[in-house]
Enzyme design. Structure first.
Site, PDB file in Angstrom:
ATOM      1  N   LYS A  63      -7.163  -4.459  -9.114  1.00  0.00           N
ATOM      2  CA  LYS A  63      -6.499  -5.760  -9.047  1.00  0.00           C
ATOM      3  C   LYS A  63      -7.112  -6.771 -10.005  1.00  0.00           C
ATOM      4  O   LYS A  63      -8.309  -6.749 -10.280  1.00  0.00           O
ATOM      5  CB  LYS A  63      -6.630  -6.315  -7.625  1.00  0.00           C
ATOM      6  CG  LYS A  63      -5.613  -5.744  -6.659  1.00  0.00           C
ATOM      7  CD  LYS A  63      -5.194  -6.795  -5.644  1.00  0.00           C
ATOM      8  CE  LYS A  63      -4.001  -6.307  -4.846  1.00  0.00           C
ATOM      9  NZ  LYS A  63      -4.400  -5.402  -3.755  1.00  0.00           N
ATOM     10  N   GLU A  72      -7.547   7.671   1.595  1.00  0.00           N
ATOM     11  CA  GLU A  72      -8.558   6.792   2.210  1.00  0.00           C
ATOM     12  C   GLU A  72      -8.009   6.074   3.442  1.00  0.00           C
ATOM     13  O   GLU A  72      -6.789   6.066   3.685  1.00  0.00           O
ATOM     14  CB  GLU A  72      -9.067   5.757   1.206  1.00  0.00           C
ATOM     15  CG  GLU A  72      -8.012   4.746   0.782  1.00  0.00           C
ATOM     16  CD  GLU A  72      -8.616   3.408   0.345  1.00  0.00           C
ATOM     17  OE1 GLU A  72      -9.315   2.771   1.164  1.00  0.00           O
ATOM     18  OE2 GLU A  72      -8.367   3.003  -0.808  1.00  0.00           O
TER      19      GLU A  72
HETATM   20  N1  PSU Z   1      -8.148  -2.703  -3.667  1.00  0.00           N
HETATM   21  C1  PSU Z   1      -6.876  -2.744  -3.206  1.00  0.00           C
HETATM   22  N2  PSU Z   1      -6.625  -2.337  -1.933  1.00  0.00           N
HETATM   23  C2  PSU Z   1      -7.631  -1.874  -1.116  1.00  0.00           C
HETATM   24  C3  PSU Z   1      -8.966  -1.835  -1.621  1.00  0.00           C
HETATM   25  C4  PSU Z   1      -9.173  -2.247  -2.903  1.00  0.00           C
HETATM   26  O1  PSU Z   1      -5.988  -3.151  -3.913  1.00  0.00           O
HETATM   27  O2  PSU Z   1      -7.356  -1.536   0.050  1.00  0.00           O
HETATM   28  C5  PSU Z   1     -10.070  -1.314  -0.740  1.00  0.00           C
HETATM   29  C6  PSU Z   1     -10.439   0.145  -1.123  1.00  0.00           C
HETATM   30  O3  PSU Z   1     -10.801   0.836   0.058  1.00  0.00           O
HETATM   31  C7  PSU Z   1     -11.650  -0.037  -2.015  1.00  0.00           C
HETATM   32  C8  PSU Z   1     -12.320  -1.198  -1.335  1.00  0.00           C
HETATM   33  O4  PSU Z   1     -12.485   1.090  -2.076  1.00  0.00           O
HETATM   34  O5  PSU Z   1     -11.252  -2.069  -0.973  1.00  0.00           O
HETATM   35  C9  PSU Z   1     -13.322  -1.903  -2.242  1.00  0.00           C
HETATM   36  O6  PSU Z   1     -14.056  -2.810  -1.499  1.00  0.00           O
HETATM   37  P1  PSU Z   1     -15.379  -3.466  -2.144  1.00  0.00           P
HETATM   38  O7  PSU Z   1     -14.875  -4.332  -3.234  1.00  0.00           O
HETATM   39  O8  PSU Z   1     -16.008  -4.231  -1.008  1.00  0.00           O
HETATM   40  O9  PSU Z   1     -16.232  -2.322  -2.598  1.00  0.00           O
END
Ligand code: PSU
Ligand code: MN
Length: 309
Positions: free
Chosen positions: A165, A30
């Site tokens: 996390k 990603e």
């Molecule tokens: N969690 C992490 N590092 C990240 C992300 C999540 O520890 O970089 C990023 C990933 O790209 C994940 C996104 O898909 O954040 C999720 O964002 P949201 O909660 O807005 O869907």
């Protein structure tokens, strides 16, 4: 009015296309982690090291993004550098952002959900990342549930990650995955890992000891229909952080989100940046180590998938 069929919006890098055509192992990566997940220049250095790690374990890397209105499966080092330098100035692209970027010729760094969409279109089945998004704490009021979760429900890609996390509500995240039929596999662990720590205190659905065991479950999943799988791979011992340190930093970060009124897609990048700062870089070091670890496992799983069962 005359209309024409639009041609495919997807560009697959020649090396990746060739690998896919010959059924050689490919691992998707990603790009939100590059532009929104880590600071420059560690983001670019890590992205390039992750690609090298995939190659070292016998697979071809395909870093995924949207560039100037084109879906990209496979980026050049120069394109990775551009996304890394731009940082949060590029759109954080989840599924709902893709049609807007395509129609407007925009550029976006793809989240887990956005990357899964493009990987599936390209025919890539295995994807390595750091952590997946999930159900946020307080979601009963905010309805903040990452689009990564419904994507895992529908899209046939295995996501190798270090869990999610503890800024999230991990129990509700696992409930969501259960409801939507997404298997959660623990790689050499019985516990769902919490990204910076190795044990969330919550169980996985089954434990796998080898990439071949993971590949067997993926084949069975796709024999039954569509949908994703979570392959949860704990952070290497040497880099895992103490639970108390992470919990304290998380409480502060969540309080700051509330106090500063952060909402929507800004919440996750804000929490990640806060944790990096408040742990004095320890969480960034752990983040880099766990992504490399996930890339290695994803490559091994991709290799196992190409073998005849
Ligand atoms: N969690 C992490 N590092 C990240 C992300 C999540 O520890 O970089 C990023 C990933 O790209 C994940 C996104 O898909 O954040 C999720 O964002 P949201 O909660 O807005 O869907
Ligand atoms: Mn959200």
């Amino acid at each position: 009015m005359k209309t024409t069929m639009s041609h495919s919006p997807l560009d697959i890098q020649p090396e990746v296309a060739q690998a896919l055509a010959s059924h050689a192992p490919v691992v998707a990566l990603e790009s939100t982690i590059i532009s929104h997940g880590m600071p420059y220049p560690q983001n670019v250095q890590t992205a390039l090291r992750v690609e090298a790690e995939v190659r070292a374990h016998g697979a071809i890397p395909a870093t995924i993004a949207v560039l100037n209105g084109r879906l990209k499966a496979g980026l050049s080092a120069a394109e990775i550098e551009t996304l890394g330098q731009a940082g949060p100035r590029v759109t954080k692209a989840s599924r709902r952002d893709l049609p807007i970027l395509l129609a407007n010729g925009g550029t976006g760094a793809t989240t887990v959900a956005g990357t899964m969409v493009i990987a599936a279109l390209a025919g890539i089945r295995v994807f390595a990342t750091g952590g997946i998004g999930g159900v946020h704490r307080g979601a009963a009021a905010t309805m903040d549930i990452s689009a990564d979760l419904p994507e895992l429900a529908h899209t046939p890609v295995a996501v190798v990650c270090a869990g999610a996390k503890s800024i999230l509500d991990l129990a509700l995240t696992l409930e969501y995955l259960e409801t939507h039929g997404v298997p959660v596999l623990g790689y050499r662990t019985d516990a769902f890992p919490a990204f910076l720590t190795r044990d969330s205190g919550l169980p996985v659905d089954t434990r796998c000891e080898t990439p071949e065991q993971v590949a067997a479950i993926l084949r069975a999943r796709w024999a039954l229909g569509h949908g994703g799988v979570v392959v949860a791979n704990p952070t290497p011992e040497a880099w895992a952080m103490a639970r108390a340190v992470v919990d304290a930093a998380t409480e502060e970060a969540l309080a700051a989100v509330k106090a500063q009124g952060v909402t929507g897609k800004a919440v996750t990048p804000f929490l990640l940046a806060w944790l990096n700062q408040s742990t004095g870089g320890d969480s960034l070091a752990a983040n880099i180590a766990l992504v490399l670890n996930n890339a290695a496992l994803a490559a091994q799983v991709a290799v196992a998938l190409t073998r005849v069962a």
